[in-house]
Motif scaffolding. Sequence first.
Motif, PDB file in Angstrom:
ATOM      1  N   SER A  36      14.962  45.594  18.908  1.00 12.03           N
ATOM      2  CA  SER A  36      15.961  46.822  18.767  1.00 12.03           C
ATOM      3  C   SER A  36      16.028  47.117  17.365  1.00 12.03           C
ATOM      4  O   SER A  36      16.335  48.169  17.224  1.00 12.03           O
ATOM      5  N   TYR A  40      16.295  51.095  15.145  1.00 12.37           N
ATOM      6  CA  TYR A  40      17.045  51.558  14.196  1.00 12.37           C
ATOM      7  C   TYR A  40      16.002  51.918  12.822  1.00 12.37           C
ATOM      8  O   TYR A  40      16.333  52.753  12.115  1.00 12.37           O
ATOM      9  N   ARG A  41      15.163  50.973  12.693  1.00 14.15           N
ATOM     10  CA  ARG A  41      14.128  51.369  11.605  1.00 14.15           C
ATOM     11  C   ARG A  41      13.357  52.729  11.823  1.00 14.15           C
ATOM     12  O   ARG A  41      13.329  53.555  10.891  1.00 14.15           O
ATOM     13  N   SER A 101      20.309  49.504   7.201  1.00 14.63           N
ATOM     14  CA  SER A 101      21.758  49.204   7.606  1.00 14.63           C
ATOM     15  C   SER A 101      22.786  50.270   7.534  1.00 14.63           C
ATOM     16  O   SER A 101      23.706  50.488   8.449  1.00 14.63           O
ATOM     17  N   ARG A 110      23.963  54.306  16.907  1.00 13.55           N
ATOM     18  CA  ARG A 110      24.008  53.287  17.758  1.00 13.55           C
ATOM     19  C   ARG A 110      24.159  53.702  19.124  1.00 13.55           C
ATOM     20  O   ARG A 110      23.408  52.887  20.046  1.00 13.55           O
ATOM     21  N   GLY A 130      18.210  41.561  18.170  1.00 11.01           N
ATOM     22  CA  GLY A 130      18.870  42.486  17.354  1.00 11.01           C
ATOM     23  C   GLY A 130      20.129  42.084  16.550  1.00 11.01           C
ATOM     24  O   GLY A 130      20.195  40.727  16.022  1.00 11.01           O
ATOM     25  N   ARG A 131      21.230  42.857  16.576  1.00 15.29           N
ATOM     26  CA  ARG A 131      22.793  42.193  16.033  1.00 15.29           C
ATOM     27  C   ARG A 131      23.459  42.129  16.876  1.00 15.29           C
ATOM     28  O   ARG A 131      24.781  41.305  16.748  1.00 15.29           O
ATOM     29  N   ASP A 132      23.566  42.918  17.917  1.00 12.36           N
ATOM     30  CA  ASP A 132      24.769  42.905  19.069  1.00 12.36           C
ATOM     31  C   ASP A 132      24.053  43.327  20.298  1.00 12.36           C
ATOM     32  O   ASP A 132      24.820  44.026  21.017  1.00 12.36           O
ATOM     33  N   ARG A 181      22.135  43.526   3.556  1.00  8.73           N
ATOM     34  CA  ARG A 181      21.941  43.990   4.742  1.00  8.73           C
ATOM     35  C   ARG A 181      23.179  42.930   5.780  1.00  8.73           C
ATOM     36  O   ARG A 181      23.826  43.317   6.473  1.00  8.73           O
ATOM     37  N   ASP A 185      25.780  44.376   7.796  1.00 10.41           N
ATOM     38  CA  ASP A 185      25.571  44.319   9.346  1.00 10.41           C
ATOM     39  C   ASP A 185      27.082  43.661   9.796  1.00 10.41           C
ATOM     40  O   ASP A 185      27.443  43.815  10.882  1.00 10.41           O
ATOM     41  N   ARG A 188      30.278  46.217   9.489  1.00 12.79           N
ATOM     42  CA  ARG A 188      30.681  47.661   9.746  1.00 12.79           C
ATOM     43  C   ARG A 188      31.449  47.782  10.925  1.00 12.79           C
ATOM     44  O   ARG A 188      31.872  46.745  11.834  1.00 12.79           O
TER      45      ARG A 188
HETATM   46  O1   DC Z   1      16.130  43.277  12.568  1.00  6.95           O
HETATM   47  P1   DC Z   1      15.653  44.065  11.616  1.00  6.95           P
HETATM   48  O2   DC Z   1      15.690  43.559  10.326  1.00  6.95           O
HETATM   49  O3   DC Z   1      14.507  44.849  11.910  1.00  6.95           O
HETATM   50  O4   DC Z   1      16.930  45.040  12.008  1.00  6.95           O
HETATM   51  C1   DC Z   1      16.934  46.265  10.866  1.00  6.95           C
HETATM   52  C2   DC Z   1      18.402  46.983  10.786  1.00  6.95           C
HETATM   53  O5   DC Z   1      18.874  47.519  12.068  1.00  6.95           O
HETATM   54  C3   DC Z   1      19.528  45.554  10.446  1.00  6.95           C
HETATM   55  O6   DC Z   1      19.774  45.859   8.958  1.00  6.95           O
HETATM   56  C4   DC Z   1      20.634  45.937  11.303  1.00  6.95           C
HETATM   57  C5   DC Z   1      20.120  46.949  12.359  1.00  6.95           C
HETATM   58  N1   DC Z   1      20.203  46.547  13.595  1.00  6.95           N
HETATM   59  C6   DC Z   1      21.714  46.502  14.301  1.00  6.95           C
HETATM   60  O7   DC Z   1      22.402  46.899  13.739  1.00  6.95           O
HETATM   61  N2   DC Z   1      21.571  46.448  15.576  1.00  6.95           N
HETATM   62  C7   DC Z   1      20.695  45.847  16.233  1.00  6.95           C
HETATM   63  N3   DC Z   1      20.977  45.554  17.440  1.00  6.95           N
HETATM   64  C8   DC Z   1      19.434  45.531  15.715  1.00  6.95           C
HETATM   65  C9   DC Z   1      19.363  46.010  14.396  1.00  6.95           C
END
Ligand code: DC
Length: 226
Positions: A36, A40-41, A101, A110, A130-132, A181, A185, A188
Amino acid sequence: MQVPDIIIAIDGYSSTGKSSFAKIIANEFGFLYLDSGALYRGVTLFAIENGYIDEACTIDVPALTEAMENLDIHFGKGGTYIGERCIEDEIRSLEVAGKVSPIATVAQVRDFVDRKLREFGRMKRVVMDGRDIGTTVFPDAELKLFMTADPMIRAQRRADEMIAKGDQVDVEEVLKNLQERDYIDSHREASPLTQAEDALVLDNSHMTMEDQVEWIKNIIKERFGC
Ligand code: DC
């Protein structure tokens, strides 16, 4: 190993090895791997190239939101694509890392990414990192992991990866980027990085990849009896 039709959601801090681990277990279990962060990237690269984010990271949210309506970003052979163009190398640059970020704090971004991810997850048998993912994208995922590791160890791993690619890297700078980051992250407003209540923590500071694969196989055996 015969794993049932489940979604494996992996969240955690930057550079904890989430994607390497996710790719390996997806391969091992015959699952699809979805990165994921790459979406975002990709949106970040798109925003940089089209002037929707400036040097000071000020984002033109209305213009970016409108432009995303026609943004064809997807996964293909060798990684992430915008239309026909493979953007896998560009999205790993320090410039994109420095702006992703703030871009990922934008609620409209998002929503855009979440919609894409949920489409992919409909078929189950996916590992998504990912993050969420376990908190927002797939709160009903059958198996949720939260990955973490010591920040200095993470920075060194990331620096080694970049050096292997031929980049000139200062570990302190990588550590600073990583901590910034982590902060953005986790703080936010929209879907901050938090550990889902039902997630299992994997601290891999002192674990090899083999240790981690063994660890998850044992969990799957215990939980799903396979
Ligand atoms: O996993 P990564 O480093 O490639 O993720 C890049 C950025 O994307 C990270 O700084 C936060 C964001 N991200 C996010 O907010 N939610 C996700 N599910 C995945 C990544």
